[in-house]
Design a protein around this motif. Structure first.
Motif, mmCIF file in Angstrom:
data_model
loop_
_atom_site.group_PDB
_atom_site.id
_atom_site.type_symbol
_atom_site.label_atom_id
_atom_site.label_comp_id
_atom_site.label_asym_id
_atom_site.label_seq_id
_atom_site.Cartn_x
_atom_site.Cartn_y
_atom_site.Cartn_z
ATOM 1 N N MET A 146 0.834 -1.187 0.000
ATOM 2 C CA MET A 146 0.000 0.000 0.000
ATOM 3 C C MET A 146 0.879 1.250 0.000
ATOM 4 O O MET A 146 1.970 1.240 0.527
ATOM 5 N N ASP A 147 0.327 2.289 -0.555
ATOM 6 C CA ASP A 147 1.079 3.522 -0.770
ATOM 7 C C ASP A 147 0.496 4.651 0.087
ATOM 8 O O ASP A 147 -0.632 5.087 -0.127
ATOM 9 N N PHE A 148 1.295 5.128 1.056
ATOM 10 C CA PHE A 148 0.831 6.192 1.947
ATOM 11 C C PHE A 148 0.704 7.542 1.246
ATOM 12 O O PHE A 148 0.138 8.467 1.800
ATOM 13 N N THR A 149 1.205 7.676 0.036
ATOM 14 C CA THR A 149 1.133 8.965 -0.658
ATOM 15 C C THR A 149 -0.120 9.094 -1.525
ATOM 16 O O THR A 149 -0.387 10.172 -2.048
ATOM 17 N N GLN A 150 -0.871 8.015 -1.660
ATOM 18 C CA GLN A 150 -2.066 8.094 -2.507
ATOM 19 C C GLN A 150 -3.157 8.931 -1.835
ATOM 20 O O GLN A 150 -3.188 9.081 -0.622
ATOM 21 N N SER A 174 -18.675 0.704 1.675
ATOM 22 C CA SER A 174 -18.243 -0.648 1.321
ATOM 23 C C SER A 174 -16.719 -0.728 1.192
ATOM 24 O O SER A 174 -16.082 -1.659 1.710
ATOM 25 N N ALA A 175 -16.136 0.248 0.502
ATOM 26 C CA ALA A 175 -14.675 0.260 0.335
ATOM 27 C C ALA A 175 -13.977 0.419 1.682
ATOM 28 O O ALA A 175 -12.933 -0.202 1.926
ATOM 29 N N TYR A 176 -14.546 1.222 2.561
ATOM 30 C CA TYR A 176 -13.975 1.416 3.897
ATOM 31 C C TYR A 176 -13.994 0.112 4.684
ATOM 32 O O TYR A 176 -12.983 -0.287 5.277
ATOM 33 N N ARG A 177 -15.141 -0.565 4.688
ATOM 34 C CA ARG A 177 -15.234 -1.845 5.421
ATOM 35 C C ARG A 177 -14.235 -2.853 4.872
ATOM 36 O O ARG A 177 -13.565 -3.565 5.628
ATOM 37 N N GLU A 178 -14.128 -2.905 3.557
ATOM 38 C CA GLU A 178 -13.204 -3.845 2.927
ATOM 39 C C GLU A 178 -11.752 -3.535 3.318
ATOM 40 O O GLU A 178 -10.983 -4.437 3.662
ATOM 41 N N LEU A 179 -11.392 -2.258 3.282
ATOM 42 C CA LEU A 179 -10.032 -1.865 3.652
ATOM 43 C C LEU A 179 -9.774 -2.145 5.131
ATOM 44 O O LEU A 179 -8.707 -2.643 5.496
ATOM 45 N N GLN A 180 -10.753 -1.840 5.973
ATOM 46 C CA GLN A 180 -10.580 -2.097 7.408
ATOM 47 C C GLN A 180 -10.387 -3.584 7.681
ATOM 48 O O GLN A 180 -9.602 -3.954 8.549
ATOM 49 N N ASN A 181 -11.104 -4.439 6.936
ATOM 50 C CA ASN A 181 -10.913 -5.885 7.100
ATOM 51 C C ASN A 181 -9.501 -6.302 6.739
ATOM 52 O O ASN A 181 -8.952 -7.240 7.318
ATOM 53 N N THR A 182 -8.906 -5.606 5.801
ATOM 54 C CA THR A 182 -7.555 -5.937 5.349
ATOM 55 C C THR A 182 -6.481 -5.436 6.309
ATOM 56 O O THR A 182 -5.508 -6.133 6.570
ATOM 57 N N VAL A 183 -6.659 -4.221 6.829
ATOM 58 C CA VAL A 183 -5.575 -3.581 7.590
ATOM 59 C C VAL A 183 -5.833 -3.510 9.094
ATOM 60 O O VAL A 183 -4.995 -2.971 9.820
ATOM 61 N N HIS A 184 -6.943 -4.041 9.559
ATOM 62 C CA HIS A 184 -7.249 -3.921 10.990
ATOM 63 C C HIS A 184 -6.116 -4.510 11.827
ATOM 64 O O HIS A 184 -5.651 -5.624 11.568
ATOM 65 N N TRP A 195 -1.982 2.139 8.781
ATOM 66 C CA TRP A 195 -2.960 2.008 7.701
ATOM 67 C C TRP A 195 -4.380 2.142 8.238
ATOM 68 O O TRP A 195 -5.230 2.794 7.616
ATOM 69 N N ALA A 196 -4.642 1.536 9.375
ATOM 70 C CA ALA A 196 -5.981 1.633 9.961
ATOM 71 C C ALA A 196 -6.291 3.084 10.311
ATOM 72 O O ALA A 196 -7.406 3.574 10.062
ATOM 73 N N THR A 197 -5.311 3.786 10.854
ATOM 74 C CA THR A 197 -5.487 5.192 11.202
ATOM 75 C C THR A 197 -5.744 6.021 9.951
ATOM 76 O O THR A 197 -6.636 6.872 9.920
#
Length: 175
Positions: free
Chosen positions: A1-5, A26-36, A54-56
């Protein structure tokens, strides 16, 4: 993942003011599932820290994009524009006059202890808020009128504060 995006890229969404809230959620939930961070509890400390970052970032991006004023400010910031610059407080005279009328309506409702008057006012404020949000989408997404968008953002910010003030008066009258 890229912190500059950008926050939009983080969620795989187009960088537009008019945002599909269901897609964002939906995208938020999906990302949270990945980076929690809980998913990384058994990983080395370095990976746990990255997951926490990433979660922050996901939480910050989600809060920004779901809030109409913050999303407008962020889009303008991506253009190098500070929409809430303290030196730029210019507003259309009609909006300034409307501000005074709304403030008088709050004062009148408070003095009369009228919840009905507050109900009428809050409905009007929410309707005008949605109208300005629609206008802001047009200014940013279609016209790329960043100066006009800055004023619309300032108007929305004022209206958010006024809506909160009406909420305070409701509590005052109920208490």
């Amino acid at each position: 993942m890229d912190f500059t995006q950008t926050y939009f890229a983080l969620f795989g969404l187009p960088a537009t003011y008019a945002l599909n809230r269901e897609q964002l959620d939906s995208a938020y939930r999906e990302l949270q599932n990945t980076v929690h961070p809980d998913r990384f509890a058994a990983q080395p400390d370095a990976e746990q820290r990255v997951a926490m970052q990433w979660a922050t970032r996901a939480n910050e991006a989600y809060r920004t994009l779901k809030h109409p004023v913050d999303r407008g400010v962020y889009l303008l910031q991506l253009q190098g524009i500070d929409a809430l610059d303290a030196h730029n407080t210019q507003m259309a005279p009609a909006f300034l006059m409307q501000q005074m009328a709304w403030r008088e309506a709050i004062d009148d409702a408070r003095a009369a202890r009228s919840v009905e008057a507050l109900d009428t006012l809050i409905d009007e404020l929410r309707l005008d808020h949605r109208r300005i949000e629609t206008q802001l989408a047009e200014l940013l997404d279609a016209r790329q009128d960043f100066e006009g968008a800055c004023e619309a953002v300032r108007q929305l910010r004022f209206m958010d504060k006024l809506i909160a003030e009406v909420g305070d008066v409701y509590e005052e009258l109920e208490g």
